[in-house]
Design a protein around this motif. Structure first.
Motif, PDB file in Angstrom:
ATOM      1  N   THR A  55      35.951 -33.872 127.015  1.00  6.09           N
ATOM      2  CA  THR A  55      35.334 -32.745 127.694  1.00  6.09           C
ATOM      3  C   THR A  55      36.043 -32.496 129.021  1.00  6.09           C
ATOM      4  N   ILE A  56      36.195 -33.572 129.799  1.00  4.49           N
ATOM      5  CA  ILE A  56      36.865 -33.460 131.095  1.00  4.49           C
ATOM      6  C   ILE A  56      37.883 -34.585 131.213  1.00  4.49           C
ATOM      7  N   ALA A  57      39.134 -34.235 131.491  1.00  2.68           N
ATOM      8  CA  ALA A  57      40.159 -35.246 131.777  1.00  2.68           C
ATOM      9  C   ALA A  57      40.372 -35.274 133.284  1.00  2.68           C
ATOM     10  N   VAL A  58      40.256 -36.474 133.901  1.00  4.45           N
ATOM     11  CA  VAL A  58      40.448 -36.601 135.356  1.00  4.45           C
ATOM     12  C   VAL A  58      41.407 -37.750 135.667  1.00  4.45           C
ATOM     13  N   GLY A  59      42.054 -37.661 136.825  1.00  5.99           N
ATOM     14  CA  GLY A  59      42.924 -38.758 137.256  1.00  5.99           C
ATOM     15  C   GLY A  59      44.165 -38.245 137.941  1.00  5.99           C
ATOM     16  N   ASP A  60      45.013 -39.182 138.347  1.00  2.40           N
ATOM     17  CA  ASP A  60      46.311 -38.758 138.901  1.00  2.40           C
ATOM     18  C   ASP A  60      47.365 -38.739 137.794  1.00  2.40           C
ATOM     19  N   PHE A  61      46.997 -39.258 136.626  1.00  7.57           N
ATOM     20  CA  PHE A  61      47.842 -39.209 135.423  1.00  7.57           C
ATOM     21  C   PHE A  61      49.214 -39.844 135.629  1.00  7.57           C
ATOM     22  N   ASP A  62      49.238 -40.894 136.470  1.00  3.70           N
ATOM     23  CA  ASP A  62      50.500 -41.614 136.642  1.00  3.70           C
ATOM     24  C   ASP A  62      50.675 -42.655 135.533  1.00  3.70           C
ATOM     25  N   SER A  63      49.659 -42.804 134.685  1.00 11.17           N
ATOM     26  CA  SER A  63      49.735 -43.815 133.626  1.00 11.17           C
ATOM     27  C   SER A  63      50.011 -43.181 132.256  1.00 11.17           C
ATOM     28  N   VAL A  64      50.321 -41.874 132.248  1.00 10.17           N
ATOM     29  CA  VAL A  64      50.682 -41.225 130.973  1.00 10.17           C
ATOM     30  C   VAL A  64      52.043 -40.542 131.136  1.00 10.17           C
ATOM     31  N   THR A  65      52.698 -40.287 130.043  1.00  9.97           N
ATOM     32  CA  THR A  65      54.000 -39.596 130.088  1.00  9.97           C
ATOM     33  C   THR A  65      53.766 -38.098 130.312  1.00  9.97           C
ATOM     34  N   PRO A  66      54.794 -37.377 130.732  1.00 12.99           N
ATOM     35  CA  PRO A  66      54.648 -35.916 130.893  1.00 12.99           C
ATOM     36  C   PRO A  66      54.178 -35.246 129.596  1.00 12.99           C
ATOM     37  N   GLU A  67      54.651 -35.745 128.449  1.00 11.60           N
ATOM     38  CA  GLU A  67      54.246 -35.155 127.163  1.00 11.60           C
ATOM     39  C   GLU A  67      52.771 -35.418 126.891  1.00 11.60           C
ATOM     40  N   GLU A  68      52.328 -36.645 127.187  1.00  9.43           N
ATOM     41  CA  GLU A  68      50.915 -36.983 126.975  1.00  9.43           C
ATOM     42  C   GLU A  68      50.028 -36.146 127.900  1.00  9.43           C
ATOM     43  N   LYS A  69      50.504 -35.955 129.116  1.00 10.71           N
ATOM     44  CA  LYS A  69      49.753 -35.145 130.076  1.00 10.71           C
ATOM     45  C   LYS A  69      49.646 -33.696 129.597  1.00 10.71           C
ATOM     46  N   ALA A  70      50.742 -33.177 129.075  1.00 10.05           N
ATOM     47  CA  ALA A  70      50.733 -31.800 128.566  1.00 10.05           C
ATOM     48  C   ALA A  70      49.755 -31.678 127.389  1.00 10.05           C
ATOM     49  N   ALA A  71      49.745 -32.681 126.537  1.00 13.93           N
ATOM     50  CA  ALA A  71      48.822 -32.672 125.391  1.00 13.93           C
ATOM     51  C   ALA A  71      47.377 -32.678 125.874  1.00 13.93           C
ATOM     52  N   LEU A  72      47.123 -33.470 126.899  1.00 14.08           N
ATOM     53  CA  LEU A  72      45.765 -33.534 127.456  1.00 14.08           C
ATOM     54  C   LEU A  72      45.367 -32.208 128.075  1.00 14.08           C
ATOM     55  N   ARG A  73      46.299 -31.633 128.828  1.00 12.79           N
ATOM     56  CA  ARG A  73      46.003 -30.380 129.523  1.00 12.79           C
ATOM     57  C   ARG A  73      45.627 -29.289 128.522  1.00 12.79           C
ATOM     58  N   SER A  74      46.263 -29.303 127.369  1.00 17.13           N
ATOM     59  CA  SER A  74      45.975 -28.226 126.408  1.00 17.13           C
ATOM     60  C   SER A  74      44.769 -28.551 125.522  1.00 17.13           C
ATOM     61  N   SER A  75      44.402 -29.823 125.407  1.00 17.14           N
ATOM     62  CA  SER A  75      43.316 -30.140 124.468  1.00 17.14           C
ATOM     63  C   SER A  75      41.975 -30.425 125.142  1.00 17.14           C
ATOM     64  N   ALA A  76      41.986 -30.933 126.385  1.00 13.09           N
ATOM     65  CA  ALA A  76      40.717 -31.208 127.055  1.00 13.09           C
ATOM     66  C   ALA A  76      40.039 -29.882 127.421  1.00 13.09           C
ATOM     67  N   GLU A  77      38.705 -29.871 127.362  1.00 13.25           N
ATOM     68  CA  GLU A  77      38.005 -28.638 127.741  1.00 13.25           C
ATOM     69  C   GLU A  77      38.254 -28.308 129.203  1.00 13.25           C
ATOM     70  N   SER A  78      38.387 -29.380 130.013  1.00 15.04           N
ATOM     71  CA  SER A  78      38.601 -29.187 131.436  1.00 15.04           C
ATOM     72  C   SER A  78      39.559 -30.272 131.915  1.00 15.04           C
ATOM     73  N   PHE A  79      40.432 -29.928 132.855  1.00  9.22           N
ATOM     74  CA  PHE A  79      41.492 -30.862 133.279  1.00  9.22           C
ATOM     75  C   PHE A  79      41.545 -30.879 134.807  1.00  9.22           C
TER      76      PHE A  79
END
Lengths: 215, 215
Positions: free
Chosen positions: B45-69
């Motif tokens: 539903t909501i993805a939160v964080g500084d996202f330093d523990s995911v790759t740029p590709e994983e972050k992009a996937a999250l940004r497009s799939s989470a309801e809120s980022f």
């Protein structure tokens, strides 16, 4: 002569480290921890526990090799760790208490060991007790000014206010503080040393400091 | 309709468990924890964080799939877990908050999560927040009378007085208590259920209860 009391608990091996006692130090081996010392040729000064975690043969070996052997009922009020800390705290010649193998086992046991310093009978342990495992060093401080030396290979530095804390000042760290007060227990995590030492002070409360190399 | 907020942190996999959200529940994925949900087809539903523990590709996937980022600076004052809990606590429709993957990583982080309930802004979480991992369930209680149901396969039951506790009564357990008071935080470990439920009460303080299947 001031000596170190090494308290060796019996948590699983994954995070285990063992003491390297100097001459005159005492080693208090707790239950399985006492046998683990014996099997590493670390002389056990006092073996304590209910010994339900060792075999009858291991227990017999401990009884004959430890300088002193104290068997307690498992339904006692004190935990094994409390019995060991009581022995260390009541020894007037002990200036430094180190506790090993308190992690990697039951989480409630870990918290119970962390919470021992709240007990009035263990007040004397504050300022001279350290918890060691492979990747963490935890020390406990009374109010005043303190200097802390960086443990090599432990990147993070966390200040845990175990009570309300007044006038907390942190120097020589990435995120310094100047006389900050907290009206409730507060964990300030992920700070870092800037040099090989940091200085900190506070006027009231009880503070735990964790140097962590955990991932 | 009352719903559950599932907060999924990113601690290592060894103790990891993941939520099985019902329709209407929210899943707050924190940093790596958000991606771990995504990779298990658990809707975030909501993805939160500084996202330093995911790759740029994983972050992009999250940004497009989470309801809120929500992306935050890593030097922020609040920890990722605090940001997630703030979101859950401020949602009036949330009756139950569950936190996953808070163990097996850094010990100071674990303590910092355990200490969140001390903060006045999280007072509303007391009584409805649970920490889950593979072998432990931790719940937090305000003064009053409470009934606790045994988690199957978790033998031990520990009552952690996180503050001084007055008039603690324990019923339906191996070591019952009758209006005991403790003038300092006290960990009462290694109790056990006698039946599938226990009842307990206290008049002042903050109590954590741990059901543990740890060895």
């Amino acid at each position: 002569m001031p000596k170190t009391a090494h308290i060796v608990l019996g948590a699983p091996a994954e995070q285990a480290v063992f003491p390297e006692p100097r001459q005159g130090d005492s080693v208090i081996g707790v239950d399985r921890g006492a046998f683990e010392c014996l099997s590493r040729d670390i002389g056990v000064t006092i073996a304590v526990g209910d010994f339900d975690s060792v075999t009858p043969e291991e227990k017999a070996a401990l009884r004959s090799s430890a300088e002193s052997f104290h068997e307690f009922d498992s339904d006692k009020d004190d935990t094994d760790a409390e019995i060991a800390l009581k022995i260390a705290v009541n020894d007037e010649t002990v200036s430094d208490i180190r506790i090993y193998n308190w992690s990697g086992g039951r989480l409630d046991h870990l918290l119970s060991i962390f919470y021992m310093v709240y007990q009035p009978r263990f007040k004397k342990a504050i300022g001279r007790m350290t918890l060691y495992n492979k990747t963490n060093t935890i020390t406990f401080y009374p109010p005043g000014s303190h200097t802390l030396v960086k443990d090599t290979a432990r990147q993070y530095l966390s200040f845990i206010g175990m009570t309300p804390i007044e006038e907390l000042t942190l120097r020589g760290v990435k995120y310094p503080l100047d006389k900050e007060s907290y009206s409730y227990p507060r964990a300030l995590v992920s700070n870092e040393f800037l040099e090989k030492e940091c200085r900190f002070s506070f006027s009231t409360g009880l503070l735990a400091v964790i140097q962590s190399g955990d991932k």
